[in-house]
Design a protein around this motif. Sequence first.
Motif, PDB file in Angstrom:
ATOM      1  N   ASP A  63      -3.917  -1.205   4.387  1.00 24.30           N
ATOM      2  CA  ASP A  63      -4.066  -2.690   3.819  1.00 24.30           C
ATOM      3  C   ASP A  63      -4.527  -3.313   5.111  1.00 24.30           C
ATOM      4  N   ASN A  87      -5.464  -3.166  -0.155  1.00 18.85           N
ATOM      5  CA  ASN A  87      -4.234  -2.329  -0.576  1.00 18.85           C
ATOM      6  C   ASN A  87      -5.119  -0.808  -2.565  1.00 18.85           C
ATOM      7  N   ASP A  89       0.808  -1.241  -0.315  1.00 17.19           N
ATOM      8  CA  ASP A  89       0.378   0.138  -0.485  1.00 17.19           C
ATOM      9  C   ASP A  89       0.669   1.342  -0.253  1.00 17.19           C
ATOM     10  N   CYS A 135     -10.525  -2.328   3.707  1.00 15.93           N
ATOM     11  CA  CYS A 135      -9.149  -1.642   3.703  1.00 15.93           C
ATOM     12  C   CYS A 135      -8.948   0.046   4.109  1.00 15.93           C
ATOM     13  N   ASP A 167      -6.251   3.801   1.166  1.00 20.27           N
ATOM     14  CA  ASP A 167      -5.601   3.032   0.171  1.00 20.27           C
ATOM     15  C   ASP A 167      -4.577   2.211   1.130  1.00 20.27           C
TER      16      ASP A 167
END
Length: 363
Positions: free
Chosen positions: A246, A216, A104, A240, A244
Amino acid sequence: MTVIPEKQEHLKSVLHKMVINPESVTPELVVSGLRSIARGEASDAQMGGFMTALKMLGIDRKPEMLAVIAGEVLRSAAIPCIDFDGKTRDDYSMIVDIVGTGGDGWNTFNISTTSSLIAAAAGLTVTKHGSRALTSNSGSADILESMGCNLSAVLPAHVGKLLAEHRYCFILVDNFHTTILYVRRMWKELGIPTPFKILGPITNPVVPNRAVIGVNSKELGPVMAEALRILGRCNYAVVCGDEDLDEISIAGDTHVWHIQESGEIKNYTIHPRDFGVPAHPLSKAAGATLEENKATLHRLLSNELEDKDIAVRDFVLINTGFLLFVAGMASSMEEGATIARQTLESGKVMALLESFGKATRAL
């Protein structure tokens, strides 16, 4: 899920078909490629081409494809060799995992690894699926090995004994997955996010009853959830962060795709306030070098927090709390975070890590 019959086809032939006629690529063809890799007959160039083709064809955005590939990776894993210490897999009423895809770009502290230890110390049975770092400074295996765990020694035959004695076992990808073992080096050399990286969180060979899986990308959330539904998983939650991220974000909203017992996928949003925890900027919970992360983890588990550790601790609490909630140990997310904090402050987590590390060094 459909079981694909064994088929002997070299990866070179599979790759040729994928490139020449990409619209006709089927799950059967992809599985043929995976089996060629598992047999150890493919060259590095062929494996790199295969993974690039999978990415270019958007396989990682097709849940039915992800489910078939995940099923094949699990089929080729060492599942039949896993020794549950005289028991069967069904004798373990609740095994959980908390894991993310990585990639990510946020390079946060080892949140899921720390959460997995707290969850086990709180009473859950945890099989933490993970690997060494590919895209971050400190992977899940790296931080545990820095704390004295000999994860390379943990083989399928040891799983049951470790779970029976510690309620915790780390499933190192390289020791349990034939296919991934061959392609792992390619991930880093290619420098692109491959479907294999995405598949990691859903190919734990022990197949946990419940899990929290971080992705991600918000676009990947429903895809991953649907792939899990196809695989027959329920009581799994895909998460999430709005950035964005993870993991469940300590900074604000997190999107959740929660697969219910019925198979329905429930989509909702959560926030640190749902855990009774204040929000913090992600920059306050950033990871650093392996040595610095090790020092942070030691302070967390020893109750010797510095001011700079508060955001990291709260980050860990909300992720652990959500796992406890998903696993049914807590009736609410806030109760989950409370149990996580009490467990962390009790000293049980450090004791677990030390005893697990000692057991792995004795293998």
